[in-house]
Write a protein that holds these residues in place. Structure first.
Motif, PDB file in Angstrom:
ATOM      1  N   UNK A   1     -43.148 -36.952 -14.173  1.00 41.21           N
ATOM      2  CA  UNK A   1     -43.272 -36.038 -13.031  1.00 41.21           C
ATOM      3  C   UNK A   1     -42.886 -34.602 -13.382  1.00 41.21           C
ATOM      4  N   UNK A   2     -42.560 -34.351 -14.654  1.00 43.21           N
ATOM      5  CA  UNK A   2     -42.314 -32.988 -15.102  1.00 43.21           C
ATOM      6  C   UNK A   2     -40.873 -32.606 -15.340  1.00 43.21           C
ATOM      7  N   UNK A   3     -39.931 -33.504 -15.092  1.00 43.15           N
ATOM      8  CA  UNK A   3     -38.519 -33.195 -15.333  1.00 43.15           C
ATOM      9  C   UNK A   3     -38.257 -33.144 -16.833  1.00 43.15           C
ATOM     10  N   UNK A   4     -37.341 -32.259 -17.224  1.00 44.23           N
ATOM     11  CA  UNK A   4     -36.945 -32.118 -18.620  1.00 44.23           C
ATOM     12  C   UNK A   4     -35.430 -32.209 -18.722  1.00 44.23           C
ATOM     13  N   UNK A   5     -34.964 -32.845 -19.787  1.00 42.98           N
ATOM     14  CA  UNK A   5     -33.522 -32.954 -20.025  1.00 42.98           C
ATOM     15  C   UNK A   5     -32.967 -31.601 -20.454  1.00 42.98           C
ATOM     16  N   UNK A   6     -31.850 -31.211 -19.840  1.00 46.82           N
ATOM     17  CA  UNK A   6     -31.200 -29.961 -20.250  1.00 46.82           C
ATOM     18  C   UNK A   6     -29.739 -30.166 -20.617  1.00 46.82           C
ATOM     19  N   UNK A   7     -29.250 -31.370 -20.472  1.00 45.14           N
ATOM     20  CA  UNK A   7     -27.858 -31.620 -20.832  1.00 45.14           C
ATOM     21  C   UNK A   7     -27.568 -33.106 -20.941  1.00 45.14           C
ATOM     22  N   UNK A   8     -26.463 -33.396 -21.575  1.00 44.45           N
ATOM     23  CA  UNK A   8     -26.059 -34.783 -21.831  1.00 44.45           C
ATOM     24  C   UNK A   8     -24.543 -34.860 -21.738  1.00 44.45           C
ATOM     25  N   UNK A   9     -24.057 -35.800 -20.958  1.00 44.84           N
ATOM     26  CA  UNK A   9     -22.611 -35.984 -20.827  1.00 44.84           C
ATOM     27  C   UNK A   9     -22.225 -37.367 -21.315  1.00 44.84           C
ATOM     28  N   UNK A  10     -21.418 -37.391 -22.372  1.00 46.97           N
ATOM     29  CA  UNK A  10     -20.892 -38.661 -22.863  1.00 46.97           C
ATOM     30  C   UNK A  10     -19.788 -39.142 -21.930  1.00 46.97           C
ATOM     31  N   UNK A  11     -19.720 -40.451 -21.768  1.00 49.11           N
ATOM     32  CA  UNK A  11     -18.673 -41.080 -20.958  1.00 49.11           C
ATOM     33  C   UNK A  11     -18.591 -40.464 -19.559  1.00 49.11           C
ATOM     34  N   UNK A  12     -19.724 -40.264 -18.934  1.00 48.51           N
ATOM     35  CA  UNK A  12     -19.764 -39.659 -17.603  1.00 48.51           C
ATOM     36  C   UNK A  12     -19.184 -40.588 -16.539  1.00 48.51           C
ATOM     37  N   UNK A  13     -19.440 -41.879 -16.677  1.00 48.96           N
ATOM     38  CA  UNK A  13     -18.909 -42.868 -15.743  1.00 48.96           C
ATOM     39  C   UNK A  13     -18.131 -43.921 -16.521  1.00 48.96           C
ATOM     40  N   UNK A  14     -17.118 -44.478 -15.858  1.00 47.88           N
ATOM     41  CA  UNK A  14     -16.349 -45.573 -16.454  1.00 47.88           C
ATOM     42  C   UNK A  14     -16.263 -46.680 -15.414  1.00 47.88           C
ATOM     43  N   UNK A  15     -16.866 -47.812 -15.757  1.00 42.33           N
ATOM     44  CA  UNK A  15     -16.892 -48.952 -14.844  1.00 42.33           C
ATOM     45  C   UNK A  15     -16.344 -50.159 -15.598  1.00 42.33           C
ATOM     46  N   UNK A  16     -15.248 -50.696 -15.120  1.00 39.93           N
ATOM     47  CA  UNK A  16     -14.622 -51.861 -15.773  1.00 39.93           C
ATOM     48  C   UNK A  16     -14.452 -51.651 -17.276  1.00 39.93           C
ATOM     49  N   UNK A  17     -13.914 -50.509 -17.641  1.00 45.03           N
ATOM     50  CA  UNK A  17     -13.636 -50.158 -19.037  1.00 45.03           C
ATOM     51  C   UNK A  17     -14.881 -50.013 -19.917  1.00 45.03           C
ATOM     52  N   UNK A  18     -16.048 -49.867 -19.289  1.00 46.54           N
ATOM     53  CA  UNK A  18     -17.277 -49.578 -20.021  1.00 46.54           C
ATOM     54  C   UNK A  18     -17.720 -48.179 -19.631  1.00 46.54           C
ATOM     55  N   UNK A  19     -18.046 -47.387 -20.634  1.00 41.64           N
ATOM     56  CA  UNK A  19     -18.487 -46.017 -20.378  1.00 41.64           C
ATOM     57  C   UNK A  19     -20.001 -45.933 -20.331  1.00 41.64           C
ATOM     58  N   UNK A  20     -20.502 -45.000 -19.508  1.00 38.15           N
ATOM     59  CA  UNK A  20     -21.934 -44.745 -19.390  1.00 38.15           C
ATOM     60  C   UNK A  20     -22.174 -43.249 -19.542  1.00 38.15           C
ATOM     61  N   UNK A  21     -23.138 -42.907 -20.375  1.00 34.74           N
ATOM     62  CA  UNK A  21     -23.522 -41.515 -20.567  1.00 34.74           C
ATOM     63  C   UNK A  21     -24.580 -41.142 -19.527  1.00 34.74           C
ATOM     64  N   UNK A  22     -24.683 -39.858 -19.230  1.00 37.40           N
ATOM     65  CA  UNK A  22     -25.679 -39.379 -18.278  1.00 37.40           C
ATOM     66  C   UNK A  22     -26.452 -38.209 -18.857  1.00 37.40           C
ATOM     67  N   UNK A  23     -27.714 -38.134 -18.475  1.00 37.13           N
ATOM     68  CA  UNK A  23     -28.564 -36.999 -18.825  1.00 37.13           C
ATOM     69  C   UNK A  23     -28.783 -36.170 -17.568  1.00 37.13           C
ATOM     70  N   UNK A  24     -28.820 -34.869 -17.754  1.00 36.65           N
ATOM     71  CA  UNK A  24     -29.100 -33.937 -16.672  1.00 36.65           C
ATOM     72  C   UNK A  24     -30.525 -33.438 -16.866  1.00 36.65           C
ATOM     73  N   UNK A  25     -31.313 -33.531 -15.805  1.00 38.53           N
ATOM     74  CA  UNK A  25     -32.723 -33.152 -15.890  1.00 38.53           C
ATOM     75  C   UNK A  25     -33.049 -32.124 -14.826  1.00 38.53           C
ATOM     76  N   UNK A  26     -34.085 -31.326 -15.095  1.00 36.81           N
ATOM     77  CA  UNK A  26     -34.498 -30.275 -14.178  1.00 36.81           C
ATOM     78  C   UNK A  26     -36.017 -30.223 -14.094  1.00 36.81           C
ATOM     79  N   UNK A  27     -36.499 -29.860 -12.916  1.00 36.85           N
ATOM     80  CA  UNK A  27     -37.922 -29.574 -12.698  1.00 36.85           C
ATOM     81  C   UNK A  27     -37.992 -28.191 -12.049  1.00 36.85           C
ATOM     82  N   UNK A  28     -38.628 -27.252 -12.743  1.00 37.68           N
ATOM     83  CA  UNK A  28     -38.807 -25.904 -12.183  1.00 37.68           C
ATOM     84  C   UNK A  28     -40.081 -25.923 -11.351  1.00 37.68           C
ATOM     85  N   UNK A  29     -39.958 -25.559 -10.072  1.00 33.58           N
ATOM     86  CA  UNK A  29     -41.136 -25.576  -9.200  1.00 33.58           C
ATOM     87  C   UNK A  29     -41.639 -24.169  -8.889  1.00 33.58           C
ATOM     88  N   UNK A  30     -40.890 -23.151  -9.298  1.00 36.54           N
ATOM     89  CA  UNK A  30     -41.330 -21.750  -9.120  1.00 36.54           C
ATOM     90  C   UNK A  30     -40.994 -20.956 -10.347  1.00 36.54           C
TER      91      UNK A  30
END
Length: 168
Positions: free
Chosen positions: A139-168
């Motif tokens: 749909x046109x979103x692009x990754x612009x950032x990455x966060x290691x260990x963004x979430x911690x659930x039951x001692x398991x870490x999850x990384x997250x990607x930050x994405x953006x779609x420019x519409x103008x």
């Protein structure tokens, strides 16, 4: 399948799907199922959210049953009014792959395009969720950032990607 903007009368159905989402994919949401289940008057809170200016929550329906959801939130602070965020996207597992996710996101993007102030849409996705990332990229979103260990659930870490779609 129908995609439409939810109203306060959809609060009960939305809340039930939200709890399902938190149980099914805890790594995809900041709120835990346990936190959500403890809320007092959650249906009233959801109804208020569904009628709040700048908050656009869409539902995907199979007949009368809600099978998916996604929210576009337009930032209200003056310095960031040019941004909106997509969050709480979920499609019930047995209905995935039928276009509900694409429909929900397309509805949110099209809504954002009708709001003069919005120039870009941000979202955050679990870095290991390849299906979601593929959809967002399509749909046109692009990754612009990455966060290691963004979430911690039951001692398991999850990384997250930050994405953006420019519409103008």
């Amino acid at each position: 399948m129908e995609i439409r903007l939810l109203t306060p009368t959809d609060a009960q159905d939305y809340w039930e799907l939200r709890l399902e989402a938190l149980k099914q994919n805890p790594e995809a949401f900041l709120t835990s199922y346990e936190e959500a289940a403890k809320r007092e008057t959650p249906i009233d809170q959801v109804a208020r959210n569904l009628s709040t200016a700048g908050n656009y929550t869409f539902g995907a329906f199979d007949g009368q049953k809600i099978i998916g959801m996604g929210t576009l939130l337009h930032e209200s602070s003056v310095k960031i009014q040019h941004k909106a965020n997509i969050f709480a996207v979920y499609v019930t597992p047995e209905k995935q792959g039928l276009g509900a996710g694409t429909g929900l996101l397309t509805a949110a993007i099209e809504k954002a395009k009708t709001i003069e102030a919005i120039e870009k849409i941000n979202l955050t996705v679990n870095a290991s969720n390849e299906k979601a990332k593929k959809l967002y990229t399509k749909l046109g979103f692009q990754t612009f950032g990455y966060e290691e260990k963004a979430l911690k659930i039951n001692n398991t870490y999850y990384d997250e990607e930050y994405m953006v779609l420019h519409i103008k």
